[in-house]
Design a protein around this motif. Structure first.
Motif, mmCIF file in Angstrom:
data_model
loop_
_atom_site.group_PDB
_atom_site.id
_atom_site.type_symbol
_atom_site.label_atom_id
_atom_site.label_comp_id
_atom_site.label_asym_id
_atom_site.label_seq_id
_atom_site.Cartn_x
_atom_site.Cartn_y
_atom_site.Cartn_z
ATOM 1 N N VAL A 32 -32.208 18.351 35.230
ATOM 2 C CA VAL A 32 -31.265 17.578 34.429
ATOM 3 C C VAL A 32 -31.592 17.801 32.959
ATOM 4 C CG1 VAL A 32 -30.432 15.278 33.852
ATOM 5 C CG2 VAL A 32 -30.917 15.862 36.230
ATOM 6 N N VAL A 33 -30.611 18.248 32.192
ATOM 7 C CA VAL A 33 -30.837 18.657 30.804
ATOM 8 C C VAL A 33 -30.959 17.445 29.898
ATOM 9 C CG1 VAL A 33 -29.869 19.928 28.866
ATOM 10 C CG2 VAL A 33 -29.584 20.800 31.188
ATOM 11 N N ASN A 34 -32.007 17.418 29.094
ATOM 12 C CA ASN A 34 -32.154 16.389 28.057
ATOM 13 C C ASN A 34 -31.465 16.887 26.798
ATOM 14 O OD1 ASN A 34 -33.747 14.596 29.638
ATOM 15 N ND2 ASN A 34 -35.533 15.909 29.285
ATOM 16 N N SER A 35 -30.390 16.218 26.420
ATOM 17 C CA SER A 35 -29.586 16.684 25.297
ATOM 18 C C SER A 35 -28.930 15.497 24.618
ATOM 19 C CB SER A 35 -28.522 17.670 25.793
ATOM 20 O OG SER A 35 -27.583 17.942 24.794
ATOM 21 N N ASP A 36 -28.652 15.670 23.318
ATOM 22 C CA ASP A 36 -27.940 14.639 22.571
ATOM 23 C C ASP A 36 -26.426 14.777 22.715
ATOM 24 O OD1 ASP A 36 -30.322 13.584 21.633
ATOM 25 O OD2 ASP A 36 -30.353 14.859 19.848
ATOM 26 N N ALA A 37 -25.963 15.858 23.344
ATOM 27 C CA ALA A 37 -24.524 16.051 23.533
ATOM 28 C C ALA A 37 -23.983 14.969 24.472
ATOM 29 C CB ALA A 37 -24.248 17.442 24.098
ATOM 30 N N TRP A 38 -22.856 14.374 24.097
ATOM 31 C CA TRP A 38 -22.315 13.261 24.879
ATOM 32 C C TRP A 38 -22.069 13.615 26.344
ATOM 33 C CZ3 TRP A 38 -17.892 12.055 27.623
ATOM 34 C CH2 TRP A 38 -17.726 10.693 27.936
ATOM 35 N N PRO A 39 -21.502 14.782 26.678
ATOM 36 C CA PRO A 39 -21.281 15.084 28.100
ATOM 37 C C PRO A 39 -22.565 15.160 28.912
ATOM 38 C CG PRO A 39 -19.969 16.530 26.718
ATOM 39 C CD PRO A 39 -20.929 15.835 25.807
ATOM 40 N N MET A 40 -23.668 15.549 28.270
ATOM 41 C CA MET A 40 -24.939 15.637 28.985
ATOM 42 C C MET A 40 -25.599 14.265 29.133
ATOM 43 S SD MET A 40 -25.271 18.871 29.813
ATOM 44 C CE MET A 40 -23.500 18.678 30.166
ATOM 45 N N GLU A 41 -25.273 13.342 28.236
ATOM 46 C CA GLU A 41 -25.813 11.985 28.332
ATOM 47 C C GLU A 41 -25.017 11.129 29.314
ATOM 48 O OE1 GLU A 41 -25.762 10.650 24.263
ATOM 49 O OE2 GLU A 41 -27.874 11.191 23.977
ATOM 50 N N HIS A 42 -23.732 11.416 29.464
ATOM 51 C CA HIS A 42 -22.851 10.657 30.363
ATOM 52 C C HIS A 42 -22.095 11.639 31.266
ATOM 53 C CE1 HIS A 42 -23.332 8.419 26.542
ATOM 54 N NE2 HIS A 42 -23.500 7.384 27.337
ATOM 55 N N PRO A 43 -22.807 12.375 32.093
ATOM 56 C CA PRO A 43 -22.169 13.484 32.817
ATOM 57 C C PRO A 43 -21.121 13.062 33.840
ATOM 58 C CG PRO A 43 -24.410 13.145 33.600
ATOM 59 C CD PRO A 43 -24.250 12.290 32.394
ATOM 60 N N VAL A 44 -21.343 11.942 34.544
ATOM 61 C CA VAL A 44 -20.371 11.524 35.556
ATOM 62 C C VAL A 44 -19.033 11.180 34.899
ATOM 63 C CG1 VAL A 44 -19.826 9.815 37.319
ATOM 64 C CG2 VAL A 44 -22.160 10.719 37.149
ATOM 65 N N LEU A 45 -19.093 10.372 33.854
ATOM 66 C CA LEU A 45 -17.867 10.010 33.141
ATOM 67 C C LEU A 45 -17.228 11.237 32.499
ATOM 68 C CD1 LEU A 45 -15.888 7.917 32.088
ATOM 69 C CD2 LEU A 45 -17.452 7.467 30.178
ATOM 70 N N ALA A 46 -18.056 12.088 31.902
ATOM 71 C CA ALA A 46 -17.527 13.301 31.265
ATOM 72 C C ALA A 46 -16.853 14.211 32.285
ATOM 73 C CB ALA A 46 -18.651 14.052 30.559
ATOM 74 N N SER A 47 -17.453 14.334 33.470
ATOM 75 C CA SER A 47 -16.863 15.171 34.513
ATOM 76 C C SER A 47 -15.501 14.640 34.933
ATOM 77 C CB SER A 47 -17.802 15.225 35.717
ATOM 78 O OG SER A 47 -17.227 15.956 36.779
ATOM 79 N N LEU A 48 -15.405 13.337 35.120
ATOM 80 C CA LEU A 48 -14.137 12.725 35.509
ATOM 81 C C LEU A 48 -13.071 12.929 34.429
ATOM 82 C CD1 LEU A 48 -15.432 9.376 37.041
ATOM 83 C CD2 LEU A 48 -14.335 11.240 38.288
ATOM 84 N N LEU A 49 -13.456 12.712 33.173
ATOM 85 C CA LEU A 49 -12.495 12.844 32.077
ATOM 86 C C LEU A 49 -12.031 14.286 31.908
ATOM 87 C CD1 LEU A 49 -14.064 10.441 29.406
ATOM 88 C CD2 LEU A 49 -12.044 10.040 30.831
ATOM 89 N N TRP A 50 -12.988 15.237 31.964
ATOM 90 C CA TRP A 50 -12.619 16.644 31.811
ATOM 91 C C TRP A 50 -11.653 17.076 32.921
ATOM 92 C CZ3 TRP A 50 -12.563 19.344 27.736
ATOM 93 C CH2 TRP A 50 -13.610 19.374 26.796
ATOM 94 N N SER A 51 -11.971 16.726 34.162
ATOM 95 C CA SER A 51 -11.133 17.141 35.291
ATOM 96 C C SER A 51 -9.743 16.515 35.204
ATOM 97 C CB SER A 51 -11.802 16.772 36.617
ATOM 98 O OG SER A 51 -13.014 17.480 36.793
ATOM 99 N N ALA A 52 -9.690 15.225 34.854
ATOM 100 C CA ALA A 52 -8.396 14.554 34.727
ATOM 101 C C ALA A 52 -7.565 15.195 33.619
ATOM 102 C CB ALA A 52 -8.603 13.071 34.446
#
Length: 284
Positions: free
Chosen positions: A245-265
């Protein structure tokens, strides 16, 4: 002089039926048609299974001892790191099949026949993408079995694992709409296959699927971290409890589940709109 406006009932063009329930019914009919076609041509499914299985075996045993994950070169650790990336790559590579299938139907004139029927305009494309989703789900099941055989394990429980698989299928369904648009935009199935694969290689490899983005050049790392593909891979690793699991300050890496849902939608909304619009105006 008045124009004649009435047309004999037998010569009137059929009008598409509206309503959500009718759209769902029409989509399911088309999906059933495509699933029956897949069942009658089993090599389509078999060849779709071979490539991801080869990727698992090759990456696991060729690169397994040379990739550092969390400072460790343990091959077992890399195999667990790898599987989320292979899962995500597999569901997105189904895009090429979706595009080729639609292009084939266009080339044979089948889509024109569908367009002449009184059915929901988006049903042909929705049915096709739903059928592809079923095939993708079957591929993911087989791939999970192969992953277990090479040492991959789930450490966070069955519910979180099911959530990870749901994210993967949602991503695959989203990307299938990109394939649908490509299939409607080219002249032949061969062009759709090529067009569906060319852009997928940079999307899947400029990501966190196979290597840690912290090992990448500074200019390419933000691209990898904001890649929609990377968000789903990161989310799956968290839900599976796998290393890397990548340690990053990028928002998608900090909130990957939500980011995945938003990107796919977002991908579904944008590319379904474009594909349905293209379908309405497409002609052979």
């Amino acid at each position: 002089m008045s124009a004649v406006t009435d047309t004999a009932p037998g010569t009137r063009a059929p009008q598409p039926r509206g309503g959500l329930s009718q759209s769902i019914t029409d989509s399911l009919v088309i999906a059933k048609r495509n699933l029956i076609r897949m069942a009658r041509i089993p090599e389509m499914v078999i060849f779709g299974l071979i490539q991801p299985v080869m990727f698992v075996v090759l990456f696991s045993y060729v690169f397994g001892g040379s990739m550092s994950i969390g400072g460790s070169l343990d091959p077992e650790r890399y195999r667990e790191f790898l599987m989320a990336g292979i899962f995500a790559q597999t569901v997105t590579f189904a895009t090429a099949g979706a595009g080729a299938g639609i292009a084939d139907d266009m080339h044979k004139g089948l889509v024109d026949r569908f367009r002449s029927l009184p059915m929901a305009r988006g049903a042909v494309l929705t049915g096709r993408t739903l059928a592809d989703l079923v095939q993708t789900a079957l591929t993911v099941v087989v791939l999970a079995v192969v992953g277990l055989l090479v040492g991959w394990r789930v450490h966070e429980g069955i519910l979180k694992a099911l959530g990870a698989f749901a994210l993967l299928l949602f991503l695959g369904y989203a990307f299938s709409w990109i394939g649908a648009l490509i299939g409607l935009s080219v002249r032949t199935p061969e062009a759709a296959t090529s067009g569906g694969l060319i852009w997928l290689f940079p999307v899947t490899f400029v990501s966190n699927a196979f290597v840690d983005p912290t090992m990448m050049a500074s200019w390419i790392r933000p691209i990898a971290e904001w890649n929609p593909f990377s968000a789903t891979v990161q989310a799956c690793r968290e839900l599976f409890g796998n290393p890397g699991v990548v340690n990053s300050d990028a928002w998608p890496m900090e909130h990957p589940v939500l980011a995945s849902l938003l990107w796919s939608a977002l991908i579904i909304v944008v590319f379904r709109t474009l594909a349905v619009r293209k379908y309405r105006s497409a002609s052979i």
